[in-house]
Design a protein around this motif. Structure first.
Motif, short mmCIF file in Angstrom:
data_model
loop_
_atom_site.label_atom_id
_atom_site.label_comp_id
_atom_site.label_asym_id
_atom_site.label_seq_id
_atom_site.Cartn_x
_atom_site.Cartn_y
_atom_site.Cartn_z
N ALA A 4 -7.26 -11.75 -0.21
CA ALA A 4 -8.14 -11.57 1.18
C ALA A 4 -6.79 -9.76 1.73
CB ALA A 4 -7.97 -11.87 2.30
N LEU A 5 -8.16 -9.22 1.33
CA LEU A 5 -7.40 -7.57 1.99
C LEU A 5 -6.51 -7.16 2.77
CD1 LEU A 5 -5.23 -5.27 -0.49
CD2 LEU A 5 -7.59 -3.91 0.49
N HIS A 6 -5.47 -7.12 3.31
CA HIS A 6 -5.01 -6.60 4.81
C HIS A 6 -4.22 -5.07 4.72
CE1 HIS A 6 -3.79 -6.29 8.43
NE2 HIS A 6 -2.49 -6.37 8.58
N VAL A 7 -5.14 -3.96 5.17
CA VAL A 7 -4.39 -2.70 5.44
C VAL A 7 -3.72 -2.20 6.89
CG1 VAL A 7 -5.36 -0.05 5.25
CG2 VAL A 7 -6.91 -1.94 3.48
N TYR A 8 -2.50 -2.39 6.25
CA TYR A 8 -1.85 -2.27 7.75
C TYR A 8 -1.25 -0.91 8.47
CZ TYR A 8 2.90 -3.10 5.42
OH TYR A 8 3.57 -2.85 4.26
N ALA A 27 -11.40 0.01 0.24
CA ALA A 27 -12.93 -0.82 0.79
C ALA A 27 -13.56 -1.17 -0.45
CB ALA A 27 -13.39 -0.58 1.59
N ARG A 28 -14.25 0.02 -1.47
CA ARG A 28 -15.82 -0.32 -2.59
C ARG A 28 -14.65 -1.26 -3.38
NH1 ARG A 28 -17.09 5.13 -1.47
NH2 ARG A 28 -18.90 4.78 -0.13
N ALA A 29 -13.32 -1.33 -4.12
CA ALA A 29 -13.27 -1.33 -4.95
C ALA A 29 -12.49 -3.04 -4.48
CB ALA A 29 -11.07 -1.08 -4.91
N THR A 37 -12.27 -10.80 1.75
CA THR A 37 -12.34 -10.44 3.14
C THR A 37 -11.57 -9.51 2.48
OG1 THR A 37 -12.09 -12.84 3.62
CG2 THR A 37 -11.34 -11.21 5.18
N LEU A 38 -11.29 -7.96 3.60
CA LEU A 38 -11.05 -7.28 4.17
C LEU A 38 -10.74 -7.06 5.79
CD1 LEU A 38 -10.65 -3.59 2.53
CD2 LEU A 38 -10.58 -3.64 5.74
N THR A 39 -9.47 -6.81 6.05
CA THR A 39 -9.13 -6.52 7.71
C THR A 39 -7.98 -5.78 7.79
OG1 THR A 39 -7.06 -8.06 7.26
CG2 THR A 39 -9.24 -8.85 8.07
N VAL A 40 -8.23 -4.77 8.36
CA VAL A 40 -7.43 -3.75 9.44
C VAL A 40 -6.66 -4.43 10.95
CG1 VAL A 40 -8.69 -2.28 8.35
CG2 VAL A 40 -8.90 -2.72 10.91
N TRP A 264 -3.67 -13.55 2.19
CA TRP A 264 -3.89 -11.99 2.67
C TRP A 264 -2.59 -11.46 1.78
CZ3 TRP A 264 -6.24 -14.43 5.77
CH2 TRP A 264 -8.10 -14.37 6.93
N VAL A 265 -2.63 -10.35 1.49
CA VAL A 265 -1.95 -9.44 0.39
C VAL A 265 -2.33 -8.40 1.40
CG1 VAL A 265 -1.68 -10.95 -1.68
CG2 VAL A 265 -3.69 -8.99 -1.49
N ASN A 266 -1.17 -6.99 1.39
CA ASN A 266 -1.10 -5.91 0.88
C ASN A 266 -0.60 -4.77 0.12
OD1 ASN A 266 1.44 -7.28 3.57
ND2 ASN A 266 -0.69 -6.70 4.63
N PRO A 267 -1.58 -3.59 0.29
CA PRO A 267 -1.98 -3.02 -1.17
C PRO A 267 -0.35 -2.01 -0.92
CG PRO A 267 -3.65 -1.98 1.18
CD PRO A 267 -3.15 -3.43 1.42
N ASN A 268 -0.08 -1.90 -2.23
CA ASN A 268 1.48 -1.37 -2.36
C ASN A 268 1.40 0.07 -3.09
OD1 ASN A 268 4.60 -1.69 -2.13
ND2 ASN A 268 4.33 -2.74 -4.40
#
Length: 290
Positions: A4-8, A27-29, A37-40, A264-268
């Motif tokens: 899952a992706l967590h944008v923080y 989000a499209r990527a 899953t995508l979360t903020v 959950w991982v965070n984009p870097n």
């Protein structure tokens, strides 16, 4: 195991004028790559951490999710996690139901007891003591379940009283969106997970700590007469999957052996959409084998 992706963070190149486009591309990527899953975050001020400042950009969570719902097709969308103090539970239940309807049944209610006192004080939001926040959290969970079910009657609790629990249209997902409770508290948080939640989220990827917390959760489930297998076990990691793909997968394999089924991982870096696409190419196919 799902990823899952967590944008923080939103201190991205181009500033505020570029945020909508950057989030849309990210989000499209994630949708195309196969993230589940995508979360903020649910914050009004950015967190105060060594690499973050309180006045860094922060977007309101449910508005952001509504925007992303119209741009994606498969991603589950939620906050990691909603602070129980920020919204009256009846309005929260309606908000999440609306997200579920407009996303085609892809909403997730992530929720917790809230902790960031500075933003409460800064914006004039009441910040009750921790014990009361947990009481409010339990009542909120009860109210959401009632509003997402067939009972439109009243609700009377210690902190909240609702004359009607009408929610029309209701969520598309039968029984309402899945409920994820965030946190690792052994006496209250994990007990509430056992009693009410479809998933827990542990803010650690240390396998020894995870094993201990899941053992505590299993004891709470036993006390509640619930099968622990009914509850998804999820964690947040600070590891960058691209920094050492083999090392990341080895760490995930240890967590999977404990029963964790989502991380959950965070984009870097300055290009979150590009980072997400690389994770989709280099990591996701191997994650599915765990």
């Amino acid at each position: 195991m799902e990823i899952a992706l967590h944008v923080y963070r939103f201190d991205l190149p181009g500033g505020a004028p570029a945020l909508a486009g950057t989030l849309a591309a990210t989000a499209r990527a994630a949708d195309q790559a196969g993230f589940s899953t995508l979360t903020v975050m649910d914050h009004w001020f950015q967190m105060e951490l060594p690499h973050l400042a309180v006045d860094d950009p922060m977007l309101e969570g449910y508005t952001t999710l509504g925007y992303l719902a119209g741009l994606t097709e498969r991603l589950t969308l939620g906050l990691l996690v909603t602070g129980v103090t920020y919204r009256h539970p009846g309005l929260l239940a309606k908000t999440v139901a609306t997200l579920d309807v407009l996303s085609g049944g892809r909403a997730l209610l992530g929720i917790g007891a809230a902790w960031y006192e500075r933003e409460h004080l800064g914006l004039g939001v009441p910040f009750p003591p921790l014990t009361q926040r947990y009481e409010r959290l339990e009542e909120t969970l009860q109210i959401c379940r009632q509003m997402w079910g067939p009972d439109n009657g009243g609700y009377v609790g210690r902190h909240y009283q609702l004359a009607e629990t009408l929610c029309e249209p209701g969520p598309l997902q039968p029984g309402g969106p899945p409920v994820l409770i965030g946190g690792t508290g052994e006496k209250k948080t994990l007990r509430l997970v056992a009693r009410y939640a479809d998933a827990c989220n542990l803010t650690t990827d240390d396998p020894d700590v995870v094993a201990h917390k899941l053992a505590v959760l299993a004891r709470h489930c036993d006390a509640e007469g619930r099968d622990p297998a009914e509850i998804d076990k999820t964690v947040v990691t600070s590891m960058d999957p691209l920094a050492d793909v083999d090392g990341f997968l080895a760490a995930m394999r240890r967590l999977a052996a404990l029963g964790v089924n989502k991380v959950w991982v965070n984009p870097n870096g300055p290009d979150p959409a590009g980072w997400v696409s690389q994770v989709g190419e280099q990591v996701l196919p191997r994650m599915r084998e765990l």
